[in-house]
Design an enzyme around this catalytic site. Structure first.
Site, PDB file in Angstrom:
ATOM      1  N   VAL A  65       0.788  -1.112  -0.068  1.00  0.00           N
ATOM      2  CA  VAL A  65       0.120  -0.080   0.093  1.00  0.00           C
ATOM      3  C   VAL A  65       0.902   1.346  -0.159  1.00  0.00           C
ATOM      4  O   VAL A  65       2.008   1.267   0.414  1.00  0.00           O
ATOM      5  CB  VAL A  65      -0.906   0.154   1.433  1.00  0.00           C
ATOM      6  CG1 VAL A  65      -1.888   1.376   1.388  1.00  0.00           C
ATOM      7  CG2 VAL A  65      -1.745  -1.306   1.303  1.00  0.00           C
ATOM      8  N   CYS A  66       0.486   2.437  -0.844  1.00  0.00           N
ATOM      9  CA  CYS A  66       1.086   3.638  -0.537  1.00  0.00           C
ATOM     10  C   CYS A  66      -0.188   4.649  -0.646  1.00  0.00           C
ATOM     11  O   CYS A  66      -1.060   4.379  -0.509  1.00  0.00           O
ATOM     12  CB  CYS A  66       2.006   3.835  -1.585  1.00  0.00           C
ATOM     13  SG  CYS A  66       1.293   4.042  -3.279  1.00  0.00           S
ATOM     14  N   ALA A  67       0.045   5.898  -0.804  1.00  0.00           N
ATOM     15  CA  ALA A  67      -1.060   6.901  -0.981  1.00  0.00           C
ATOM     16  C   ALA A  67      -1.876   6.817  -1.959  1.00  0.00           C
ATOM     17  O   ALA A  67      -3.053   7.030  -1.706  1.00  0.00           O
ATOM     18  CB  ALA A  67      -0.360   8.171  -0.800  1.00  0.00           C
TER      19      ALA A  67
END
Length: 191
Positions: A65-67
């Site tokens: 996951v990231c932004a």
């Protein structure tokens, strides 16, 4: 090489209890809000963490996951190139929050660190303005600085990479403390 899978936020939420979630944002971004149970391993630390991520993937599914999804896509590609199967979250934590799902914020965590996209926009804007100002006041050749940043932004959009973000990620406020990363890797091994 395996192909990364993309999970929608609702599917990820229902499977959260069975996933090892790895957040590849900077420690400051992670502290500002992350998926419950996510472990923070910044994108540039993925090669160092590869044996531990592989160990976690052998025991169950991994979600990266990231932004917004771009960095997790890059992390997924690195993992796939090394034979580690991992899914990514469509739209990242931004989509997760927009869909009404809870973000965990550690107690006492500072929200002072801006997201990487915001840091890039500020840095690019300041450099462009500085190049234009120096071009007006000192010498017109300084406007080439602004042109260089504009070219870099176009290249970034076309390739879905960001050299400025990679450079900004090396600043001290965006770096994990060694003890924090070691603790995260130990937690990943024991999952």
């Amino acid at each position: 090489m395996t192909t990364p899978t993309v999970l929608a936020t609702d599917e990820a939420r229902t499977r959260l209890h069975e996933l090892t979630v790895i957040d590849v944002r900077t420690p400051g971004e992670y502290a500002g809000g992350h998926l419950p149970g996510a472990l923070n391993i910044p994108l540039d630390q993925i090669p160092r963490a590869l044996p531990d991520i592989r160990h976690a993937a052998d025991r169950g599914d991994v979600l990266v996951v990231c932004a917004s999804g771009a960095r997790s896509e890059n992390a997924g590609r690195i993992l796939a190139e090394n034979g580690v199967r991992a899914a990514t979250l469509s739209g990242g934590t931004g989509a997760w929050a927009a869909d009404g799902h809870e973000l965990h914020r550690p107690q006492g965590a500072s929200c002072a660190t801006w997201g990487m996209e915001r840091q890039v926009r500020l840095t690019a804007g300041v450099i462009v303005l500085l190049g234009l100002l120096l071009g007006l006041v000192v010498h017109p050749a300084f406007q080439l600085i602004s042109a260089g940043i504009a070219g870099g932004l176009v290249f970034s959009a076309l390739t879905n990479t960001c050299g400025m973000a990679a450079m900004l990620a090396k600043l001290p406020h965006n770096r994990p403390r060694a003890a924090d990363l070691d603790h995260t890797l130990a937690a990943l091994r024991s999952c």
